[in-house]
Design an enzyme around this catalytic site. Structure first.
Site, short mmCIF file in Angstrom:
data_model
loop_
_atom_site.label_atom_id
_atom_site.label_comp_id
_atom_site.label_asym_id
_atom_site.label_seq_id
_atom_site.Cartn_x
_atom_site.Cartn_y
_atom_site.Cartn_z
N LYS A 97 24.57 -0.13 -0.59
CA LYS A 97 24.77 -1.10 -0.79
C LYS A 97 22.95 -1.15 -2.44
O LYS A 97 22.04 -0.61 -1.76
CB LYS A 97 24.53 -2.64 -0.34
CG LYS A 97 23.92 -3.82 -0.81
CD LYS A 97 23.73 -4.69 0.10
CE LYS A 97 23.49 -6.42 -1.13
NZ LYS A 97 22.85 -6.90 0.14
N GLY A 158 17.79 -16.52 0.23
CA GLY A 158 17.26 -17.05 1.06
C GLY A 158 17.07 -18.58 0.74
O GLY A 158 16.61 -19.68 1.13
N ALA A 184 23.45 -13.97 -0.68
CA ALA A 184 22.32 -14.40 -1.25
C ALA A 184 22.19 -15.97 -1.75
O ALA A 184 22.96 -16.29 -2.73
CB ALA A 184 21.81 -13.94 -2.65
N GLY A 185 22.24 -16.59 -1.23
CA GLY A 185 22.44 -18.02 -1.52
C GLY A 185 22.99 -18.85 -1.14
O GLY A 185 22.89 -20.47 -1.07
#
Length: 246
Positions: A97, A158, A184-185
């Site tokens: 990744k 986050g 993410a998120g």
């Protein structure tokens, strides 16, 4: 659930719920145990920079779980490439990744450097999964460079704000014939379900589990939310074909 597997490079997964290691990486045995046993996680992303440190999570990961090394901490393509080669030399395989960030406040990926790293690592035989801000021109370049899958951010790392970039991700789903795994998120199971309903191939989460008072319940909730969203998508719902201006 019908027989439905996700193939990335040479790897096949029955679970579409992945555990990440973002800015809130709090690797504990409970976190990993809950993700694997309660969430059904078959892949855990590990920051290469943590290898051989006191925060190295590899010793806690079961042997049957795929480790996805990531280049968190790299700010250039060259740094990411060096990290990827280090991970492969350590026996962690060809899947990588790519995370390249020059921004320490919002942790937004550098798409241009990511393209460079993806192209060179794909040529070296890696199955590259780039973490990017969702952009159709960038993703076309990543596809042509040999990316095995694409990981667009849903919102800032986050933040738990969910699919703030939903419209852009939907464009990718319509135009890029690669697995799109939201990263993410994602802070709630309902947000993960939404991502799967519109056709994403998987969801990577970290903060939502790490910050939960009961990580086992949260992992279980994510597992079933992702399964429900996937089944809704496979049912032929109109959710995944909403009007998009391209």
């Amino acid at each position: 659930m019908i027989n439905d597997v996700l193939k990335i490079g040479n790897e096949t997964f029955t679970s579409r719920f992945f555990l990440g290691s973002g800015k809130t990486s709090r690797y504990t045995e409970e976190l990993i145990s809950s993700a694997v046993k309660d969430g059904g996680v078959e892949l855990i992303s590990v920051a290469i920079k943590t290898l051989d440190t006191e925060d190295d999570p590899i010793r806690m990961i079961p042997e049957n779980v795929k480790i996805l090394p990531n280049t968190l901490g790299a700010s250039t393509a060259e740094e990411a490439i060096e990290m990827a080669i280090t991970a492969r030399d350590r026996g962690l395989g060809n899947m990588i990744k790519i995370e390249i960030m020059n921004d320490s406040k919002y942790l937004l990926p550098d798409n241009n450097e990511t393209i460079k790293a993806t192209s060179e690592l794909a040529d070296k035989g890696f199955d590259v999964i780039p973490y990017i801000y969702p952009s159709l021109p960038i993703c076309k370049l990543l596809r042509d460079a040999g990316a095995a899958a694409i990981m667009p951010l849903a919102s800032t790392s986050g933040s738990n704000k969910g699919l703030a970039t939903r419209d852009f991700i939907q464009v990718l789903l319509h135009e890029i014939n690669l697995p799109i795994i939201v990263d993410a998120g994602i802070g709630r199971p309902s947000q993960a379900c939404e991502a799967m309903e519109i056709g994403c191939a998987g969801v990577m989460a970290n903060t939502a589990l790490a910050s939960a008072a009961n990580q086992h319940l949260m992992a279980n909730a994510f597992k079933y939310a992702i399964m429900a969203g996937r089944e809704a998508y496979l049912s032929g719902s109109e959710l995944q074909s909403e009007n998009i201006i391209i």
